[in-house]
Design a protein around this motif. Structure first.
Motif, short mmCIF file in Angstrom:
data_model
loop_
_atom_site.label_atom_id
_atom_site.label_comp_id
_atom_site.label_asym_id
_atom_site.label_seq_id
_atom_site.Cartn_x
_atom_site.Cartn_y
_atom_site.Cartn_z
N ILE A 15 67.50 -40.51 33.71
CA ILE A 15 67.20 -41.88 34.15
C ILE A 15 67.64 -42.10 35.60
O ILE A 15 66.90 -42.65 36.42
CB ILE A 15 67.89 -42.91 33.22
N ILE A 16 68.87 -41.64 35.93
CA ILE A 16 69.38 -41.80 37.30
C ILE A 16 68.54 -41.00 38.28
O ILE A 16 68.15 -41.51 39.35
CB ILE A 16 70.86 -41.36 37.37
N THR A 17 68.24 -39.75 37.92
CA THR A 17 67.46 -38.88 38.81
C THR A 17 66.10 -39.47 39.13
O THR A 17 65.72 -39.64 40.29
CB THR A 17 67.28 -37.48 38.19
N PHE A 18 65.34 -39.78 38.07
CA PHE A 18 63.97 -40.26 38.29
C PHE A 18 63.94 -41.71 38.73
O PHE A 18 62.98 -42.14 39.37
CB PHE A 18 63.14 -40.03 37.02
N GLY A 19 65.01 -42.45 38.43
CA GLY A 19 65.11 -43.81 38.94
C GLY A 19 65.25 -43.83 40.46
O GLY A 19 64.57 -44.59 41.15
N ILE A 20 66.13 -42.95 40.97
CA ILE A 20 66.31 -42.85 42.43
C ILE A 20 65.04 -42.35 43.10
O ILE A 20 64.59 -42.89 44.12
CB ILE A 20 67.49 -41.92 42.77
N PHE A 22 61.95 -42.56 42.00
CA PHE A 22 60.92 -43.61 41.92
C PHE A 22 61.15 -44.65 43.02
O PHE A 22 60.20 -45.07 43.69
CB PHE A 22 60.96 -44.28 40.54
N PHE A 23 62.39 -45.06 43.19
CA PHE A 23 62.73 -46.05 44.22
C PHE A 23 62.40 -45.51 45.61
O PHE A 23 61.83 -46.22 46.46
CB PHE A 23 64.22 -46.40 44.12
N LYS A 26 58.61 -45.14 46.17
CA LYS A 26 57.99 -46.46 46.31
C LYS A 26 58.08 -46.95 47.75
O LYS A 26 57.20 -47.67 48.24
CB LYS A 26 58.67 -47.45 45.36
N SER A 240 73.34 -36.58 37.92
CA SER A 240 71.90 -36.38 38.05
C SER A 240 71.54 -34.96 37.65
O SER A 240 72.41 -34.16 37.30
CB SER A 240 71.45 -36.67 39.49
#
Length: 295
Positions: A15-20, A22-23, A26, A240
């Motif tokens: 979640i942390i890896t792909f959250g960062i 993705f941000f 974007k 991560s």
């Protein structure tokens, strides 16, 4: 229960890896990213790859010297292959535990007791972190003023407190509680691994200097000796997947502080990760070849 905790921890890392990522993506202008990448200097990129593999050779030597403090003798080639196998496993599998367990397993197969084998891998990683802090102890006061004040003071306190703590621990295990098990962290046995740890981190920084040159990123090399050690420390934390996302995110933040675009930071981080993936291939070959003989 242990399996559930492991799965939850793994899930959080994803979640942390792909959250960062993705941000970051974007906010990234992919047209600009493509234009920067098109001008990539291949000679500088290949030199960075050579630099990465050079410090891997030194990591294997450091690990060998740690084990030799117990009188454990194996060829340098054994340690190099074992390290590369562990490195490849850490690259293709989430976290760092898999590769470390493999390195421990390979040592015990050669006769080193399990406790010492485990400790050798742990202390080898610690000397890597110590090398980071030794570099920061010089680069932060000289060139770290571009960092936000809170980050600068926190990094400074962490750096010098870690070095001081290790010095006290080293003195304790040398003068007060001198035992065979803790010999790798006592004087004078720890001097050469410490020196190698610093040299390894210098090469690690230089690979990013070269990657910056490959991207025609006009950043003075001295700033890399502030940025990259901090990023290395953060990427080593178990938050991560192999530092992915954290590396790119923090790099983007740091280069923006120096007046460059987020695209430069993202691409610099991704190129750094590409060196890791390419350099994992020899270890993966050794691992697949050795696995056949273990059956």
């Amino acid at each position: 229960m242990k399996r559930i905790k492991h799965l939850l921890s793994l899930g959080l890392r994803f979640i942390i890896t792909f959250g960062i990522l993705f941000f970051l993506f974007k906010k990234t202008d992919f047209v600009k990213l493509k234009e920067i990448f098109k001008n990539l200097s291949l000679p500088f990129y290949l030199t960075a790859l050579l630099c990465f593999n050079s410090f891997q050779l030194m990591v294997a030597l450091r690990w060998q010297k740690i084990c030799e403090t117990w009188g454990f003798k194996q060829s340098y080639l054994f340690f190099l292959k074992s390290y590369l196998m562990g490195f490849s496993l850490n690259t293709v599998m989430p976290g760092i535990v898999g590769g470390d367990l493999l390195r421990t397993f390979l040592l015990t197969r050669q006769g080193l007791p399990f406790k010492k084998a485990t400790f050798s891998v742990m202390i080898d990683r610690f000397y890597g972190l110590l090398g980071i802090f030794f570099i920061l102890s010089i680069s932060l006061p000289l060139y770290g003023q571009f960092l936000p004040k809170k980050l600068y003071y926190f990094s400074t306190i962490l750096t010098y407190s870690t070095i001081l703590s290790f010095f006290l621990i080293s003195v304790f295990f040398t003068k007060i509680y001198s035992t065979d098990y803790f010999r790798p962290v006592s004087l004078p046995y720890n001097l050469f691994p410490i020196l190698l740890g610093v040299l390894i981190q210098v090469f690690f920084v230089l690979q990013f200097v070269l990657l910056g040159k490959a991207l025609h990123l006009n950043i003075s090399y001295v700033y890399y000796f502030v940025m990259i050690p901090i990023i290395s420390f953060l990427a080593a934390l178990p938050i991560s997947i192999s530092g992915l996302g954290v590396r790119e995110g923090v790099l983007s933040y740091f280069v923006s502080l120096l007046g460059f675009s987020i695209e430069h930071g993202v691409l610099l981080g991704m190129l750094g990760y590409s060196l890791i993936l390419i350099s994992a291939l020899p270890g993966l070959y050794f691992y697949l070849k050795a696995k056949v003989s273990w059956k």
